[in-house]
Scaffold this motif. Sequence first.
Motif, PDB file in Angstrom:
ATOM      1  N   ALA A 283       0.825  -1.211   0.000  1.00  0.00           N
ATOM      2  CA  ALA A 283       0.000   0.000   0.000  1.00  0.00           C
ATOM      3  C   ALA A 283       0.853   1.251   0.000  1.00  0.00           C
ATOM      4  CB  ALA A 283      -0.928   0.001   1.219  1.00  0.00           C
ATOM      5  N   SER A 284       1.871   1.285   0.853  1.00  0.00           N
ATOM      6  CA  SER A 284       2.722   2.480   0.934  1.00  0.00           C
ATOM      7  C   SER A 284       3.520   2.691  -0.344  1.00  0.00           C
ATOM      8  CB  SER A 284       3.666   2.374   2.141  1.00  0.00           C
ATOM      9  OG  SER A 284       4.593   1.322   1.985  1.00  0.00           O
ATOM     10  N   ILE A 285       3.949   1.618  -0.965  1.00  0.00           N
ATOM     11  CA  ILE A 285       4.727   1.734  -2.200  1.00  0.00           C
ATOM     12  C   ILE A 285       3.846   2.220  -3.348  1.00  0.00           C
ATOM     13  CG2 ILE A 285       6.015   0.420  -3.939  1.00  0.00           C
ATOM     14  CD1 ILE A 285       7.109  -1.276  -1.586  1.00  0.00           C
ATOM     15  N   ILE A 286       2.646   1.686  -3.466  1.00  0.00           N
ATOM     16  CA  ILE A 286       1.720   2.160  -4.497  1.00  0.00           C
ATOM     17  C   ILE A 286       1.436   3.649  -4.308  1.00  0.00           C
ATOM     18  CG2 ILE A 286      -0.678   2.026  -5.300  1.00  0.00           C
ATOM     19  CD1 ILE A 286      -0.510  -1.007  -4.918  1.00  0.00           C
TER      20      ILE A 286
ATOM     21  N   ILE B  64       5.618  -2.752  11.984  1.00  0.00           N
ATOM     22  CA  ILE B  64       5.155  -1.618  11.179  1.00  0.00           C
ATOM     23  C   ILE B  64       6.337  -0.672  11.031  1.00  0.00           C
ATOM     24  CG2 ILE B  64       3.408   0.170  10.852  1.00  0.00           C
ATOM     25  CD1 ILE B  64       1.734  -1.150  13.027  1.00  0.00           C
ATOM     26  N   ASP B  65       6.969  -0.665   9.870  1.00  0.00           N
ATOM     27  CA  ASP B  65       8.094   0.239   9.639  1.00  0.00           C
ATOM     28  C   ASP B  65       7.635   1.685   9.790  1.00  0.00           C
ATOM     29  OD1 ASP B  65       9.582  -1.993   9.140  1.00  0.00           O
ATOM     30  OD2 ASP B  65       9.792  -1.660   6.976  1.00  0.00           O
ATOM     31  N   SER B  66       8.488   2.529  10.359  1.00  0.00           N
ATOM     32  CA  SER B  66       8.090   3.905  10.665  1.00  0.00           C
ATOM     33  C   SER B  66       7.738   4.701   9.413  1.00  0.00           C
ATOM     34  CB  SER B  66       9.198   4.617  11.444  1.00  0.00           C
ATOM     35  OG  SER B  66      10.412   4.619  10.710  1.00  0.00           O
ATOM     36  N   ASP B  67       8.473   4.492   8.311  1.00  0.00           N
ATOM     37  CA  ASP B  67       8.167   5.237   7.089  1.00  0.00           C
ATOM     38  C   ASP B  67       6.839   4.782   6.482  1.00  0.00           C
ATOM     39  OD1 ASP B  67       9.251   2.778   6.481  1.00  0.00           O
ATOM     40  OD2 ASP B  67      10.744   3.520   5.068  1.00  0.00           O
ATOM     41  N   ILE B  68       6.549   3.497   6.589  1.00  0.00           N
ATOM     42  CA  ILE B  68       5.260   2.979   6.118  1.00  0.00           C
ATOM     43  C   ILE B  68       4.132   3.542   6.968  1.00  0.00           C
ATOM     44  CG2 ILE B  68       3.823   0.895   5.988  1.00  0.00           C
ATOM     45  CD1 ILE B  68       6.299  -0.607   5.033  1.00  0.00           C
ATOM     46  N   ALA B  69       4.326   3.560   8.281  1.00  0.00           N
ATOM     47  CA  ALA B  69       3.309   4.121   9.177  1.00  0.00           C
ATOM     48  C   ALA B  69       3.028   5.579   8.846  1.00  0.00           C
ATOM     49  CB  ALA B  69       3.763   3.976  10.627  1.00  0.00           C
TER      50      ALA B  69
ATOM     51  N   VAL C 126       3.382   7.181   5.895  1.00  0.00           N
ATOM     52  CA  VAL C 126       2.648   7.308   4.633  1.00  0.00           C
ATOM     53  C   VAL C 126       1.196   6.886   4.820  1.00  0.00           C
ATOM     54  CG1 VAL C 126       2.438   6.400   2.283  1.00  0.00           C
ATOM     55  CG2 VAL C 126       4.677   7.092   3.154  1.00  0.00           C
ATOM     56  N   CYS C 127       0.970   5.795   5.524  1.00  0.00           N
ATOM     57  CA  CYS C 127      -0.406   5.345   5.759  1.00  0.00           C
ATOM     58  C   CYS C 127      -1.185   6.384   6.568  1.00  0.00           C
ATOM     59  CB  CYS C 127      -0.406   3.997   6.469  1.00  0.00           C
ATOM     60  SG  CYS C 127       0.131   2.611   5.420  1.00  0.00           S
ATOM     61  N   SER C 128      -0.534   6.986   7.558  1.00  0.00           N
ATOM     62  CA  SER C 128      -1.190   8.015   8.353  1.00  0.00           C
ATOM     63  C   SER C 128      -1.547   9.228   7.499  1.00  0.00           C
ATOM     64  CB  SER C 128      -0.282   8.436   9.512  1.00  0.00           C
ATOM     65  OG  SER C 128      -0.865   9.470  10.275  1.00  0.00           O
ATOM     66  N   LEU C 129      -0.645   9.604   6.584  1.00  0.00           N
ATOM     67  CA  LEU C 129      -0.887  10.740   5.705  1.00  0.00           C
ATOM     68  C   LEU C 129      -2.162  10.546   4.888  1.00  0.00           C
ATOM     69  CD1 LEU C 129       0.166  13.436   4.474  1.00  0.00           C
ATOM     70  CD2 LEU C 129       1.429  12.033   2.817  1.00  0.00           C
ATOM     71  N   PHE C 130      -2.414   9.317   4.469  1.00  0.00           N
ATOM     72  CA  PHE C 130      -3.603   9.020   3.652  1.00  0.00           C
ATOM     73  C   PHE C 130      -4.753   8.449   4.488  1.00  0.00           C
ATOM     74  CE2 PHE C 130      -0.307   9.384   0.510  1.00  0.00           C
ATOM     75  CZ  PHE C 130      -0.952   9.945  -0.592  1.00  0.00           C
TER      76      PHE C 130
ATOM     77  N   TRP D  52      -7.552   1.234  -1.795  1.00  0.00           N
ATOM     78  CA  TRP D  52      -8.178   1.674  -3.047  1.00  0.00           C
ATOM     79  C   TRP D  52      -8.995   2.948  -2.860  1.00  0.00           C
ATOM     80  CZ3 TRP D  52      -4.971  -0.782  -5.558  1.00  0.00           C
ATOM     81  CH2 TRP D  52      -4.655  -2.109  -5.278  1.00  0.00           C
ATOM     82  N   GLY D  53      -9.629   3.093  -1.712  1.00  0.00           N
ATOM     83  CA  GLY D  53     -10.333   4.334  -1.431  1.00  0.00           C
ATOM     84  C   GLY D  53      -9.383   5.507  -1.310  1.00  0.00           C
ATOM     85  N   ALA D  54      -8.201   5.256  -0.736  1.00  0.00           N
ATOM     86  CA  ALA D  54      -7.198   6.315  -0.611  1.00  0.00           C
ATOM     87  C   ALA D  54      -6.684   6.748  -1.979  1.00  0.00           C
ATOM     88  CB  ALA D  54      -6.039   5.838   0.262  1.00  0.00           C
TER      89      ALA D  54
END
Length: 343
Positions: free
Chosen positions: A168-171, A252-257, A259-263, A331-333
Motif C-alpha cells: 500500500a505504501s509503495i503504491i 510496522i516500519d516507521s516510514d510505512i506508518a 505514509v499510511c497516516s498521511l492518507f 483503493w479508497g485512498a
Amino acid sequence: MIGKISRKFFEDNIINRIGAVRKDVAVPPRNGVDVGIIAINGSYMAVTTDPLYIDRSFGFKKAAWFAFHILASDLFTSGIKASYMSIDLNLPQEITDEQFNEIWNVIHGECEKYGIEVVTGHTARYAGVSFPMVGGVTLMGVGDRYITTENASPGDVIIMARSCGLEASIILAYTFPEYIKESLGSNTLNAIKDKFYTMTCVPEELMAIDYGIGERITSMHDATEGGLLNSVYEIGYASGNGVMVNYNSIIIDSDIAAVCSLFNINPLRSISEGTLLLTVKREYGNEFTEMLKKSGINASIIGEVTDKTGGMKLIKDGKESVINPEDDQLWGAVSGGVKRGLK
C-alpha cells in the motif's frame, strides 16, 4: 467494494458452481487458500492464477517484476516450487513493441531464475483494454507434499516476515510522489521507493520449504487484499480454528506508518504483498524467526493459532477486540487522492 470480491460474494455466487466435482482435486477453491491442489499419481500439482497487473507508474521493468512475484508468492505458499507458466496477454493497442519487450524480458528472466518454463499462452492487442490489468497468468508446480492455510493447527505460532502495509505504501509513493515529498520529505519518499523489490514472499517461502513443510512449517499465507488482519482471519477461517494476535509484536516500519497516516489508512488493513504469514510448530518458532532475521528479513512472532472456541482476537494494550474481514483501505485512498488532484 473495489478490489477482490468479498468472502460472502464468493460463497453466495461461486463456490457452489465450480463445474464437475473431481476426486483428484485435493484442494478446490476456498476462502483464505492461495492455491488449488490436484493429486496426480502420488504427487501433487499446485496451481494459482492472477491478473497480469502492470502498473505503469512503476515503469515497465519494475511492473513486470512485481506482476511475476504476485503470482509466485501465492504458488510457493503451497510448499511446492513453481515449474510451469501459462500466460494470457491481452494488451492495450497503444503498447509499443519496445514496451512489450521490457515486460517480457523481465518475465522471461524471473522464470529462468526460478526454473519455470512458459508452456502455453496467448498474446494480442485489443481495443478497450487498458492498464493495469492486461491479461492473466497461471503458475503450476509439482511436489510430493503440500501445505495450505487449512493445515494450521492450535498451538502453532504465527510469524510475520516484513512490515505490514508494504505494498500500500509503495503504491501510494509511486502514485502521489510529489504530495508525499511535500508532506513527509524526500527521505521518507525515497525510503518507501527503495522497498520496491521487497514486495515478494518468495525468498522466505524458499527458506520455509528447505526448513521443512508439514512437520515444522504448517502453513504460509501472503498478506494481500485486506492486509495483515484479513490474512490472519483467513488462516483461522480456512483451518477452522481461532487466532490470537498481539498488536505490540506486529512489524510496522516507521516510514510505512507515516505514509499510511498521511492518507488516513490503517497499515494493518491495507494490501501488503511481500508480507508473509507463517504458522509454525511452537518448538520451531524462535529458531525459524532467527533464521529469517539472519538472512536480512525482519520477522516477529505475532501470535498463535488457538482452538475455534477462542475466536479471532487482537490484543492491544491489554484489551481484546474481534478480528473481522474488512475491505482493503488502499483503493479508497488512491481514488480519493486522484479526485483531490494529488500528484
